[in-house]
Every structure is written in structure tokens, then in C-alpha cells.
Design a protein around this motif. Structure first.
Motif, short mmCIF file in Angstrom:
data_model
loop_
_atom_site.label_atom_id
_atom_site.label_comp_id
_atom_site.label_asym_id
_atom_site.label_seq_id
_atom_site.Cartn_x
_atom_site.Cartn_y
_atom_site.Cartn_z
N VAL A 1 -37.40 41.92 47.87
CA VAL A 1 -36.54 42.86 48.61
C VAL A 1 -37.40 43.93 49.29
O VAL A 1 -37.15 44.31 50.45
CB VAL A 1 -35.52 43.50 47.66
CG1 VAL A 1 -34.78 44.65 48.34
CG2 VAL A 1 -34.50 42.45 47.20
N GLU A 2 -38.44 44.41 48.56
CA GLU A 2 -39.32 45.42 49.15
C GLU A 2 -40.05 44.87 50.37
O GLU A 2 -40.23 45.57 51.36
CB GLU A 2 -40.32 45.90 48.10
CG GLU A 2 -39.71 46.76 47.00
CD GLU A 2 -39.10 48.02 47.56
OE1 GLU A 2 -39.70 48.60 48.49
OE2 GLU A 2 -38.02 48.43 47.09
N LYS B 1 -37.32 44.35 53.29
CA LYS B 1 -36.29 45.35 53.52
C LYS B 1 -36.19 45.79 54.98
O LYS B 1 -35.28 46.55 55.32
CB LYS B 1 -36.53 46.55 52.62
CG LYS B 1 -37.83 47.30 52.90
CD LYS B 1 -38.00 48.45 51.92
CE LYS B 1 -39.29 49.22 52.17
NZ LYS B 1 -39.46 50.32 51.21
N THR B 2 -37.13 45.38 55.85
CA THR B 2 -37.03 45.71 57.27
C THR B 2 -35.77 45.10 57.89
O THR B 2 -35.24 45.61 58.86
CB THR B 2 -38.27 45.21 58.01
OG1 THR B 2 -38.47 43.83 57.73
CG2 THR B 2 -39.51 45.96 57.56
N ASP B 3 -35.33 44.02 57.32
CA ASP B 3 -34.09 43.40 57.79
C ASP B 3 -32.99 43.81 56.82
O ASP B 3 -32.76 43.18 55.79
CB ASP B 3 -34.24 41.88 57.83
CG ASP B 3 -33.09 41.22 58.58
OD1 ASP B 3 -32.02 41.83 58.66
OD2 ASP B 3 -33.29 40.09 59.06
N ALA B 4 -32.30 44.91 57.11
CA ALA B 4 -31.36 45.51 56.16
C ALA B 4 -30.21 44.57 55.81
O ALA B 4 -29.79 44.50 54.66
CB ALA B 4 -30.82 46.81 56.74
N ALA C 1 -31.49 41.88 53.48
CA ALA C 1 -31.97 42.46 52.22
C ALA C 1 -30.81 42.81 51.31
O ALA C 1 -30.95 42.84 50.09
CB ALA C 1 -32.82 43.69 52.50
N THR C 2 -29.63 43.11 51.88
CA THR C 2 -28.48 43.45 51.06
C THR C 2 -28.09 42.29 50.14
O THR C 2 -27.76 42.49 48.97
CB THR C 2 -27.29 43.83 51.96
OG1 THR C 2 -27.67 44.93 52.80
CG2 THR C 2 -26.07 44.21 51.13
N ALA D 1 -30.52 42.16 47.34
CA ALA D 1 -30.29 43.27 46.42
C ALA D 1 -29.12 42.98 45.49
O ALA D 1 -29.13 43.34 44.31
CB ALA D 1 -30.04 44.55 47.20
#
Length: 395
Positions: A227-228, A231-234, A237-238, A241
Motif C-alpha cells: 500500500v505504501e 499509494k500514489t494511485d489513491a 490503494a483503497t 487498504a
């Protein structure tokens, strides 16, 4: 002294001297009697030098230290192959370092504890035990005519009631016969999960919960790291998460079960005398890889058994993800890490870290439809076989 012996001989009568000579001849040991203790059994052996047959000869049989039968030819013992053959192009062993043919095999006993994971064109035969048992299994598979591609440490999860230490990767045979049935004819019955009973039940139950707890921690940490990095692709990444949150919830429940020492998800001994192992193969890891590709790299299509190779033979898949990201972000020209494959015109090659070394290999070509990439993940040891496959794929 000499004169005394001559006088004693002269004092013996001729009949007595003849009788003594006859007794010496009768009681003298024959050469075959001297050798009868060392010669065990014999067999008619075909002697080969590579692909060339030299002769057929009756040879003395022995047993090598690793348990294989051997035949003695010109002062050296050679392992007996299929059809009672020996190949003198291989290294021989002095007979003094061998065991008698009737000696029990060092591997006699319970037999190999093995399992099977089948892929589209390949299969992973798993074994629990030492390196010697892994090598013995590879030797049996080769002797039965199967193509052994690679062997190494198993990094996946328990499967088929077995906690494997090693794997031997083979090419699936062309026959339609069940692969599992064919392997049972070569290696014996597959491993079964041992039953737990008596006072050890509670300890076994605790160990299972601890194992699940540690695995959940590792997966949560791995997914958190993914995820880290992504995370540029929100939006994408959700989804990851959410997976981490679910794993953390599972982790909290497992910790609570461990504190109370009464895991709700573990069946009781009365309900089931055999405690089942962890889920078959590394399914969560495979789902993780598939989720990452679908969410962040939808233009990448994995070929053959690439997903299985990534989940069980790679300790760290970050290098693999980085290579795929280069494909999608490279534009018309690929980064210098990708090299053109000379043996296959459409394909590009890149070294990929497995988390232990750089023996991983990624092969990629533009998708036939013009959008995205076809990718094959393999290893250096299978390079010759992969080149043949890539050339066929070009057609």
C-alpha cells in the motif's frame, strides 16, 4: 638350519612323503572359494558409453551409499539405470566404498512424504525432509522418464496435509493419465496429515493458532508495504487498504483466541480426530498478486504458470512489480534493464530478484491487440526450455 631340514627330509620315507603331498593338494583352497565371500549376486548388464552400446556382460552387483543398485565393470561400480543398463560416461565408485547388494537401502523405512501442486504445463512435487530425500525424489522422477526442471526450498504454505521443505518442478507429461496416479506409482502413497490425540491436542491447537497468527502478521506487513509503495494511485490503494484492515481484524481475533486458549475456528478432537492444515497452497498470496495486477496494471497478462511461480518461488515480489511497472510506464522505448531476446524476435528479457538472488527471469512482448503486455515469469535454470516456448509463442 638348511642342513637340518635336508636331514629331516631324507629321514622321511617315500610313501609318507607322497601322502603328505596329496593332503596338501586336497586341502589347498580354490580361488573360487576365496572369492565366494565377496561375490554377492550377478546380473546381465548392458554397458553404455553415452548413447553408444559397448557390450552385454554379467556383472557383480553392489549397492551405492545413497541406496541405488550398482554393477561393477572394469574395477568401478556404476549406478544401474532403466533396463539394467550402466553408463560408463558417468563417474564410477570404487567397490570398496559400496555396500553389499543384499544390504538394506539407507532410505528403507516409512518412505517419502510428498504432495503435489499442479499447474497448466508444469507441476510442483513437494517433499518434507532433508536435502537427501529431495535428491532421491528427483532421481526417482528422472528414472521414470519425467523431465525435472528445477528443485529448491518451498516458500509456500502447507498443502495436502503436508508441511513441505522442498519442491521439485517437473514438466507435465503428455499422456492423459492422472499425474497424481502416475506419481503414486513412482513415489508411493501421498502424505496424510497425522492425527493428534491425548495430551498433545492442546499444544497442537496452540501451535496452529500461533502459526496462523504469525502468517497473518507477515501478510499484513507485506500488504501494508504494498500500500505504501502504491499509494500514489489513491483509488486502487483503497482496495488494498481494505484488505489490510480485514487481515488486521483477523489478527486481533487470533490474538484473542490465543489468550483464551480456545480457538473458535479450530475443530475439537471429538468432532474431527484429524486437525486440518493451513489452506491449500499460498492462495492468499496468489490473490494478492492477482489483485495488484488487476487494480494497478490492468494491461499486463501473465502467461503459463507465472502466477504460481511468483507466489511460491519468490520470497519478495517487489522486483517483479517494479519490472511490470517499467513496462506500463516506459512509453515507446523500454528502460535499459530490458534486453532484446535474440532467439525470439518479439520478446524482451529482464533479470528479476527473487528476494534471495537474481535468478528470476521476466520475458515480455507487446500484446497482439496492441494494448498492454504479455509476460512470462520463470527462472534462469529453465532458460533453454523457455526459449523454445517463446519461439513457439511467436508463431
Amino acid at each position: 638350519m638348511r642342513d637340518q631340514l635336508c636331514e629331516e627330509l631324507h629321514s622321511v620315507s617315500a610313501p609318507d612323503l607322497a601322502r603328505l603331498v596329496r593332503e596338501l593338494i586336497i586341502h589347498q583352497p580354490h580361488e573360487s572359494d576365496v572369492q565366494s565371500d565377496t561375490v554377492t549376486t550377478t546380473a546381465l548388464i548392458q554397458v553404455l558409453d553415452g548413447d553408444r552400446q559397448l557390450e552385454s556382460r554379467v556383472c557383480r552387483l553392489l549397492r551405492l551409499r545413497d541406496g541405488r543398485a550398482a554393477a561393477v565393470w572394469r574395477g568401478l561400480a556404476f549406478a544401474i539405470g532403466p533396463g539394467d543398463t550402466i553408463d560408463i560416461s558417468e563417474s564410477g565408485v570404487p567397490p570398496a566404498e559400496c555396500l553389499p547388494a543384499a544390504a538394506p537401502s539407507p532410505h528403507a523405512g516409512p518412505g517419502l512424504r510428498w504432495g503435489l501442486v499442479e499447474g497448466a504445463e508444469e507441476a510442483w512435487v513437494l517433499v518434507a525432509g532433508s536435502v537427501a530425500e529431495r535428491d532421491e525424489m528427483a532421481y526417482r522422477l528422472r528414472g521414470a522418464g519425467l523431465a525435472v526442471l528445477r528443485s529448491g526450498a518451498w516458500l509456500g504454505e502447507p498443502t495436502d496435509g503436508l508441511e513441505p521443505d522442498w519442491f521439485v518442478r517437473i514438466a507435465r507429461p503428455a499422456e492423459s493419465r492422472s499425474l497424481a496416479a502416475a506419481l503414486e506409482a513412482i513415489l508411493g502413497p501421498r502424505a496424510a496429515a497425522p492425527p493428534a490425540a491425548g495430551e498433545a491436542t492442546e499444544d497442537l491447537r496452540r501451535r496452529l493458532v500461533k502459526s496462523e497468527l504469525e502468517r497473518a502478521r507477515m501478510e499484513a506487513a507485506a500488504l501494508g508495504a504494498e500500500v505504501e509503495r502504491l499509494k500514489t494511485d489513491a483509488a486502487n490503494a483503497t482496495a488494498l487498504a481494505d484488505r489490510v484492515a480485514r487481515l488486521e481484524a483477523d489478527l486481533a481475533r487470533a490474538e484473542e483466541q490465543l489468550v483464551h486458549r480456545q480457538p473458535a475456528t479450530t475443530p475439537s478432537v471429538e468432532a474431527s480426530p484429524t486437525i486440518q492444515p493451513a489452506p491449500r497452497l499460498a492462495r492468499r498470496i496468489q490473490e494478492e498478486v492477482a489483485t495488484v495486477l488487476q487494480a494497478l496494471l490492468p494491461g499486463v497478462r501473465l502467461l503459463r504458470d507465472s502466477l504460481t511461480v511468483a507466489s511460491v518461488e519468490f520470497r519478495d515480489r517487489s522486483g517483479f512489480y517494479r519490472a511490470l511497472r517499467e513496462l506500463t510506464e516506459g512509453g515507446p522505448r523500454l528502460p535499459p534493464a530490458w534486453k532484446k531476446v535474440r532467439a525470439a524476435e518479439e520478446w524482451w528479457e529482464r533479470h528479476v530478484s527473487t528476494g534471495e538472488d537474481d535468478s528470476g527471469r521476466a520475458y515480455a512482448r507487446p500484446a497482439p491487440c496492441g494494448a498492454g503486455w504479455d509476460v512470462l515469469l520463470s527462472d534462469k535454470g529453465s532458460q533453454d526450455r523457455d526459449m523454445i516456448w517463446l519461439r513457439k509463442a511467436d508463431r
